[in-house]
Write an enzyme that holds these catalytic residues in place. Structure first.
Site, PDB file in Angstrom:
ATOM      1  N   ASP A   1       2.035  -3.241  -7.108  1.00 58.26           N
ATOM      2  CA  ASP A   1       0.956  -4.010  -6.472  1.00 58.26           C
ATOM      3  C   ASP A   1      -0.042  -3.067  -5.792  1.00 58.26           C
ATOM      4  O   ASP A   1      -1.084  -3.499  -5.295  1.00 58.26           O
ATOM      5  CB  ASP A   1       1.499  -5.081  -5.506  1.00 58.26           C
ATOM      6  CG  ASP A   1       2.354  -4.520  -4.382  1.00 58.26           C
ATOM      7  OD1 ASP A   1       2.550  -3.291  -4.334  1.00 58.26           O
ATOM      8  OD2 ASP A   1       2.824  -5.315  -3.542  1.00 58.26           O
ATOM      9  N   SER A   2       0.255  -1.753  -5.822  1.00 56.50           N
ATOM     10  CA  SER A   2      -0.725  -0.744  -5.392  1.00 56.50           C
ATOM     11  C   SER A   2      -2.008  -0.862  -6.208  1.00 56.50           C
ATOM     12  O   SER A   2      -3.048  -0.336  -5.808  1.00 56.50           O
ATOM     13  CB  SER A   2      -0.137   0.665  -5.543  1.00 56.50           C
ATOM     14  OG  SER A   2       0.299   0.871  -6.878  1.00 56.50           O
TER      15      SER A   2
ATOM     16  N   LYS B   1      10.439  -5.777  -9.413  1.00 53.54           N
ATOM     17  CA  LYS B   1      10.781  -5.034  -8.184  1.00 53.54           C
ATOM     18  C   LYS B   1      10.461  -5.928  -7.002  1.00 53.54           C
ATOM     19  O   LYS B   1       9.447  -6.629  -6.992  1.00 53.54           O
ATOM     20  CB  LYS B   1       9.990  -3.719  -8.091  1.00 53.54           C
ATOM     21  CG  LYS B   1      10.260  -2.952  -6.794  1.00 53.54           C
ATOM     22  CD  LYS B   1       9.683  -1.550  -6.818  1.00 53.54           C
ATOM     23  CE  LYS B   1       8.214  -1.465  -6.482  1.00 53.54           C
ATOM     24  NZ  LYS B   1       7.835  -1.991  -5.150  1.00 53.54           N
TER      25      LYS B   1
ATOM     26  N   GLU C   1      10.331  -5.872  -2.675  1.00 53.31           N
ATOM     27  CA  GLU C   1      10.433  -5.147  -1.401  1.00 53.31           C
ATOM     28  C   GLU C   1      11.387  -5.901  -0.478  1.00 53.31           C
ATOM     29  O   GLU C   1      11.220  -7.107  -0.266  1.00 53.31           O
ATOM     30  CB  GLU C   1       9.053  -5.034  -0.736  1.00 53.31           C
ATOM     31  CG  GLU C   1       8.140  -4.055  -1.435  1.00 53.31           C
ATOM     32  CD  GLU C   1       6.841  -3.800  -0.678  1.00 53.31           C
ATOM     33  OE1 GLU C   1       6.752  -4.075   0.539  1.00 53.31           O
ATOM     34  OE2 GLU C   1       5.901  -3.308  -1.334  1.00 53.31           O
TER      35      GLU C   1
ATOM     36  N   GLU D   1      10.962   4.458  -0.173  1.00 49.84           N
ATOM     37  CA  GLU D   1       9.611   4.997   0.067  1.00 49.84           C
ATOM     38  C   GLU D   1       9.470   5.513   1.499  1.00 49.84           C
ATOM     39  O   GLU D   1      10.035   4.938   2.448  1.00 49.84           O
ATOM     40  CB  GLU D   1       8.579   3.881  -0.193  1.00 49.84           C
ATOM     41  CG  GLU D   1       7.147   4.345   0.079  1.00 49.84           C
ATOM     42  CD  GLU D   1       6.072   3.418  -0.468  1.00 49.84           C
ATOM     43  OE1 GLU D   1       6.397   2.398  -1.098  1.00 49.84           O
ATOM     44  OE2 GLU D   1       4.883   3.751  -0.244  1.00 49.84           O
TER      45      GLU D   1
HETATM   46  O1  KIV Z   1       3.037  -0.681  -5.648  1.00 51.85           O
HETATM   47  C1  KIV Z   1       3.491   0.434  -5.957  1.00 51.85           C
HETATM   48  O2  KIV Z   1       2.856   1.222  -6.665  1.00 51.85           O
HETATM   49  C2  KIV Z   1       4.809   0.791  -5.449  1.00 51.85           C
HETATM   50  C3  KIV Z   1       5.198   2.224  -5.501  1.00 51.85           C
HETATM   51  C4  KIV Z   1       4.520   2.923  -4.390  1.00 51.85           C
HETATM   52  C5  KIV Z   1       6.672   2.408  -5.470  1.00 51.85           C
HETATM   53  O3  KIV Z   1       5.514  -0.063  -4.971  1.00 51.85           O
END
Ligand code: KIV
Length: 265
Positions: A43-44, A111, A113, A181
């Protein structure tokens, strides 16, 4: 070509390091595919691709769109869709959105969090055949709640043991890997040693089972901010700027297109 499976990722623990990178489209996914084990549609992308200040205001629709594009480019790497803020707020919503992610994007895993707080919910997903990668330590989706990006592991024994509890709870819930992280490397090492599933670090030192970096950081394209932990392997922004400047100069001076770029009569 066969796609890497969750079991193949687990089997790498203590055998070989896992390489993970983010990608948000088919073009870059195709370039990265043969060199990495996992492509994370993080989500980055809301920051580097969409120009927002954090990852909070991105939804399932956008994550599915970008993951489908990455899946179109990746043939070998496992593709993980990063569940956006709010998408796994309770078990029912989490299962509904995970099934949507699987069916609409073609992702190989998701994924999430969260640590012990999300373990029940993740167990509900893994029981329903959803492959889940955990994410503990610094959790970017907590940025507004915590008032910034805070390095983890500096809070003494209580914090360290909470992180280890998180990792163990995720392992018990059935995750195939855990991203850690922004955590002190000595603490990340302890976390990696406390579980049988691979721990993939970002800003968490070398003594873990693999690494993940955001592609636009490691290739030098993201100019707004450069995280301390992200080694730059290419000066992407200046290479691209020089090339586009060169193109613009040539167009303005009628140098491009020269005869070689014209169709024959
Ligand atoms: O959103 C992302 O790119 C991530 C990475 C920083 C692990 O969660």
């Amino acid at each position: 070509m066969k796609t890497i499976t969750p079991n193949a990722i687990i089997a790498k623990k203590n055998m070989e390091k896992i390489v993970m990178i983010t990608a948000y489209d088919a073009l870059f996914a195709k370039l990265f595919d043969e060199y990495v084990d996992i492509i994370l549609v993080g989500d980055s992308l809301n920051m580097s691709f969409n120009g927002q200040k954090d990852t909070i205001n991105i939804g399932m629709r956008e994550m599915i769109y970008h993951t489908r594009a990455v899946k179109n480019g990746a043939k070998h790497a496992m593709v993980i869709l990063d569940m956006p803020f709010g998408a796994v707020s309770d078990k029912k919503t989490a299962l509904k959105n995970s099934i949507k992610a699987y069916k609409k994007s073609g992702c190989d895993a998701i994924k999430i969090e969260g640590g012990a707080d999300k373990a029940d919910l993740i167990f509900h997903l893994t029981k329903n055949a959803i492959a889940v990668c955990g994410h503990i330590g610094l959790k970017p989706q907590m940025v507004r709640f915590e008032g910034g990006y805070k390095v983890k592991g500096r809070g003494g024994e209580a914090e360290i043991s909470a992180l280890i509890t998180d990792a163990k709870a995720l392992e018990k819930a059935g995750v195939f890997a855990i991203v850690v992280e922004g955590t002190l490397s000595s603490v990340a090492e302890k976390i990696a040693k406390s579980v049988q599933v691979p721990v993939i670090g970002i800003g968490s030192g070398v003594n873990v089972d693999g690494q993940v970096l955001v592609w636009s950081d490691m290739l030098g394209f993201f100019e707004e901010f450069h995280p301390k932990f992200a080694k730059t392997y290419l000066d992407g922004a200046s290479i691209v700027k020089k090339a586009v400047q060169n193109y613009a100069d040539e167009v303005r001076n009628s140098i491009f297109p020269s005869k070689e770029f014209e169709y024959k009569e």
